[in-house]
Design a protein around this motif. Sequence first.
Motif, PDB file in Angstrom:
ATOM      1  N   ASN A 208       0.807  -1.222   0.000  1.00 39.86           N
ATOM      2  CA  ASN A 208       0.000   0.000   0.000  1.00 39.86           C
ATOM      3  C   ASN A 208       0.841   1.273   0.000  1.00 39.86           C
ATOM      4  O   ASN A 208       0.302   2.373  -0.169  1.00 39.86           O
ATOM      5  N   VAL A 209       2.143   1.137   0.192  1.00 48.12           N
ATOM      6  CA  VAL A 209       3.013   2.313   0.178  1.00 48.12           C
ATOM      7  C   VAL A 209       2.971   2.970  -1.206  1.00 48.12           C
ATOM      8  O   VAL A 209       3.140   2.306  -2.234  1.00 48.12           O
ATOM      9  N   GLY A 210       2.734   4.282  -1.238  1.00 44.83           N
ATOM     10  CA  GLY A 210       2.754   5.032  -2.492  1.00 44.83           C
ATOM     11  C   GLY A 210       1.464   4.988  -3.285  1.00 44.83           C
ATOM     12  O   GLY A 210       1.340   5.675  -4.314  1.00 44.83           O
ATOM     13  N   ARG A 211       0.495   4.211  -2.862  1.00 41.19           N
ATOM     14  CA  ARG A 211      -0.777   4.157  -3.578  1.00 41.19           C
ATOM     15  C   ARG A 211      -1.667   5.325  -3.156  1.00 41.19           C
ATOM     16  O   ARG A 211      -1.456   5.942  -2.114  1.00 41.19           O
ATOM     17  N   SER A 212      -2.652   5.602  -3.968  1.00 36.87           N
ATOM     18  CA  SER A 212      -3.596   6.657  -3.609  1.00 36.87           C
ATOM     19  C   SER A 212      -4.316   6.267  -2.318  1.00 36.87           C
ATOM     20  O   SER A 212      -4.518   5.077  -2.052  1.00 36.87           O
ATOM     21  N   PRO A 213      -4.699   7.261  -1.502  1.00 35.16           N
ATOM     22  CA  PRO A 213      -5.279   6.956  -0.191  1.00 35.16           C
ATOM     23  C   PRO A 213      -6.549   6.120  -0.288  1.00 35.16           C
ATOM     24  O   PRO A 213      -7.355   6.286  -1.209  1.00 35.16           O
ATOM     25  N   GLY A 214      -6.720   5.237   0.668  1.00 35.00           N
ATOM     26  CA  GLY A 214      -7.956   4.481   0.797  1.00 35.00           C
ATOM     27  C   GLY A 214      -8.707   4.930   2.032  1.00 35.00           C
ATOM     28  O   GLY A 214      -8.247   5.782   2.795  1.00 35.00           O
ATOM     29  N   GLU A 215      -9.874   4.372   2.216  1.00 34.43           N
ATOM     30  CA  GLU A 215     -10.680   4.715   3.390  1.00 34.43           C
ATOM     31  C   GLU A 215     -11.486   3.489   3.799  1.00 34.43           C
ATOM     32  O   GLU A 215     -12.167   2.891   2.977  1.00 34.43           O
ATOM     33  N   ILE A 216     -11.378   3.114   5.068  1.00 36.81           N
ATOM     34  CA  ILE A 216     -12.138   1.985   5.601  1.00 36.81           C
ATOM     35  C   ILE A 216     -13.075   2.506   6.681  1.00 36.81           C
ATOM     36  O   ILE A 216     -12.632   3.113   7.659  1.00 36.81           O
ATOM     37  N   GLU A 217     -14.356   2.302   6.476  1.00 33.72           N
ATOM     38  CA  GLU A 217     -15.347   2.717   7.454  1.00 33.72           C
ATOM     39  C   GLU A 217     -15.816   1.513   8.255  1.00 33.72           C
ATOM     40  O   GLU A 217     -15.751   0.368   7.793  1.00 33.72           O
ATOM     41  N   LEU A 240      -9.831   0.469  -0.889  1.00 34.62           N
ATOM     42  CA  LEU A 240      -8.447   0.138  -0.593  1.00 34.62           C
ATOM     43  C   LEU A 240      -7.520   1.211  -1.147  1.00 34.62           C
ATOM     44  O   LEU A 240      -7.889   1.945  -2.071  1.00 34.62           O
ATOM     45  N   PRO A 241      -6.312   1.343  -0.620  1.00 39.00           N
ATOM     46  CA  PRO A 241      -5.324   2.200  -1.270  1.00 39.00           C
ATOM     47  C   PRO A 241      -5.168   1.765  -2.730  1.00 39.00           C
ATOM     48  O   PRO A 241      -5.017   0.583  -3.026  1.00 39.00           O
ATOM     49  N   GLY A 242      -5.265   2.718  -3.626  1.00 41.73           N
ATOM     50  CA  GLY A 242      -5.255   2.389  -5.052  1.00 41.73           C
ATOM     51  C   GLY A 242      -6.621   2.495  -5.682  1.00 41.73           C
ATOM     52  O   GLY A 242      -6.747   2.563  -6.908  1.00 41.73           O
ATOM     53  N   GLY A 243      -7.691   2.496  -4.852  1.00 42.95           N
ATOM     54  CA  GLY A 243      -9.023   2.765  -5.369  1.00 42.95           C
ATOM     55  C   GLY A 243      -9.983   1.605  -5.466  1.00 42.95           C
ATOM     56  O   GLY A 243     -11.170   1.815  -5.741  1.00 42.95           O
ATOM     57  N   ASP A 244      -9.525   0.373  -5.282  1.00 41.25           N
ATOM     58  CA  ASP A 244     -10.444  -0.767  -5.373  1.00 41.25           C
ATOM     59  C   ASP A 244     -11.463  -0.725  -4.234  1.00 41.25           C
ATOM     60  O   ASP A 244     -11.138  -0.393  -3.090  1.00 41.25           O
ATOM     61  N   GLU A 245     -12.697  -1.099  -4.575  1.00 41.43           N
ATOM     62  CA  GLU A 245     -13.769  -1.094  -3.588  1.00 41.43           C
ATOM     63  C   GLU A 245     -13.610  -2.265  -2.624  1.00 41.43           C
ATOM     64  O   GLU A 245     -13.218  -3.365  -3.013  1.00 41.43           O
ATOM     65  N   ILE A 246     -13.920  -2.021  -1.355  1.00 44.55           N
ATOM     66  CA  ILE A 246     -13.949  -3.081  -0.352  1.00 44.55           C
ATOM     67  C   ILE A 246     -15.382  -3.591  -0.240  1.00 44.55           C
ATOM     68  O   ILE A 246     -16.304  -2.828   0.062  1.00 44.55           O
ATOM     69  N   VAL A 247     -15.566  -4.862  -0.536  1.00 44.63           N
ATOM     70  CA  VAL A 247     -16.885  -5.459  -0.396  1.00 44.63           C
ATOM     71  C   VAL A 247     -17.307  -5.401   1.067  1.00 44.63           C
ATOM     72  O   VAL A 247     -16.526  -5.765   1.950  1.00 44.63           O
TER      73      VAL A 247
END
Length: 275
Positions: A208-217, A240-247
């Motif tokens: 996840n280092v260097g990837r675009s920020p993610g957010e976990i709610e 997730l960092p990088g933009g993939d959706e978390i199911v």
Amino acid sequence: MTGRTEPPPDRPLPRSGQQVKAAHEKLLEAARKDDKAAARRMMADDLTWVHATGRLASKEELLGTKPTPPPQVKVEEVRTFGDAAIVIGSSRFEDGREARFLQQWLNRDGQWQLAAHQGTPVGSPAGQASATAKAAGTAGRAMTKGSAPTLASDDERAVWKANEQLRNAFLAGDAASYGKLTSEDFVRIGSGGERHDRVAFLQNVKQNVGRSPGEIETGDVKVDVSGDTAKVVMTTWGTLPGGDEIVPARVTRVLVKRNGQWQQAAAIFTPVTQQ
């Protein structure tokens, strides 16, 4: 990921581990016989039971229904630490479906009781789980707003702080901080039933280092502490960092207090397809 993804080889269990395995077998037998009196004695009052659909049930809800345990259940690993234990296993249903499960057991007044159970389907692709969740109307509606947990003690606040630090370290790709909050014998069961050890998951964190920020709610959080062990049960979603959706997934995380520091000892993730 790298690292061990299969159960460890069978080894002789210490006496406490044998007791926990025997308790697990007795509870399973009680379920098969629908012996609710025996099951009640072996379930903690604060039991959290997460089905392989992600649905959360309480002790009384379970006792109010007729159990349908799978015909094949295998205990793969038992770990004990004082008056607490973690059981990891797998099961196969009559229709061929397989699941992996994680349990937390607590010894209360000389009686081992089940405090947490969560199962997750083996080989369930995240995309398929997401589609099923949306079709069921659970994803994107019931879990669009996070909620803060109700924390009643300093121990509960310390456990939740460790949980938040784990989340932040994961999103930042900070494997060093994540590792300090993770026990050496940590095991993670992913949303497809796959197992990963500490080494494997720390490699995943580093990515996840260097990837675009993610957010976990998080939402629907339950924190329970018993001595030097604790569980966090919650729903998570986001990106997730990088933009993939978390199911959207239900999570049970077991933590152990060692040298004054709460560390995660095990965690399991189950896609939510039914509320």
